[in-house]
Design an enzyme around this catalytic site. Structure first.
Site, mmCIF file in Angstrom:
data_model
loop_
_atom_site.group_PDB
_atom_site.id
_atom_site.type_symbol
_atom_site.label_atom_id
_atom_site.label_comp_id
_atom_site.label_asym_id
_atom_site.label_seq_id
_atom_site.Cartn_x
_atom_site.Cartn_y
_atom_site.Cartn_z
ATOM 1 N N THR A 199 -9.713 -1.785 2.595
ATOM 2 C CA THR A 199 -10.456 -3.011 2.904
ATOM 3 C C THR A 199 -10.128 -3.569 4.293
ATOM 4 O OG1 THR A 199 -8.794 -4.503 1.959
ATOM 5 C CG2 THR A 199 -10.457 -3.636 0.454
ATOM 6 N N ASP A 200 -10.970 -4.511 4.708
ATOM 7 C CA ASP A 200 -10.700 -5.277 5.921
ATOM 8 C C ASP A 200 -9.864 -6.506 5.541
ATOM 9 O OD1 ASP A 200 -12.469 -7.146 4.794
ATOM 10 O OD2 ASP A 200 -14.102 -6.661 6.176
ATOM 11 N N TYR A 201 -9.633 -7.380 6.499
ATOM 12 C CA TYR A 201 -8.793 -8.562 6.265
ATOM 13 C C TYR A 201 -9.356 -9.499 5.195
ATOM 14 C CZ TYR A 201 -12.290 -10.875 9.085
ATOM 15 O OH TYR A 201 -13.477 -11.356 9.553
ATOM 16 N N ALA A 202 -10.654 -9.403 4.898
ATOM 17 C CA ALA A 202 -11.287 -10.278 3.905
ATOM 18 C C ALA A 202 -11.335 -9.654 2.513
ATOM 19 C CB ALA A 202 -12.692 -10.657 4.362
ATOM 20 N N ILE B 118 -12.895 -6.844 1.744
ATOM 21 C CA ILE B 118 -14.149 -6.109 1.565
ATOM 22 C C ILE B 118 -13.941 -4.689 2.073
ATOM 23 C CG2 ILE B 118 -16.572 -5.964 2.288
ATOM 24 C CD1 ILE B 118 -16.482 -9.054 2.498
#
Length: 137
Positions: free
Chosen positions: A19-22, A24
């Protein structure tokens, strides 16, 4: 109209490194999952990438089209469905769908095309070795 072959199913749980930092799923992660599903499909058909190398065949990706529909998030389970189109000439065309396994929402549709290349000369093969062709059906 010809019937499509059944989907091969491969499951993945979304972990933090996907995932990315959010939280997602990062877009490039899907590409790795498609390859994992392709390798698992081949293994189920008693073919490993080592078998291709022993036969002197490389399978570079020559085309890829992805359509992102819905995001997967940290903790979700992805269901990667893969199947091959009928083998035509020197290309192996793979169709994919990535679903959220709980909601069954379509998250990604994709097509990946591989060329069959002689490992030594790097020239496109016009015909697969018979045992590889037979294993692919």
């Amino acid at each position: 109209m010809t019937d499509s072959p059944p989907w091969f199913e491969y499951r993945v749980v979304v972990h933090p490194h996907h995932t990315d930092y959010a939280g997602i799923v990062w877009h490039g992660t899907y590409i790795a999952w498609l390859e994992e599903a392709r390798v698992a499909y081949l293994q189920q058909h008693n073919l490993t990438f080592a078998d291709w190398i022993k036969a002197g065949v490389d399978l570079p990706v020559v085309d890829m089209a992805l359509r992102y529909r819905q995001s997967l998030r940290l903790g979700d389970e992805a269901l990667i469905q893969a199947r091959t189109d009928p083998f035509k000439g020197v290309r192996l065309v793979w169709q994919y769908e990535v679903l959220n396994s709980v909601t069954q929402e379509l998250c990604l549709e994709g097509t990946v095309t591989l060329a069959t290349v002689d490992l030594t000369s790097r020239r496109v093969l016009r015909r697969l070795p018979d045992h590889l062709q037979a294993a692919l059906g």
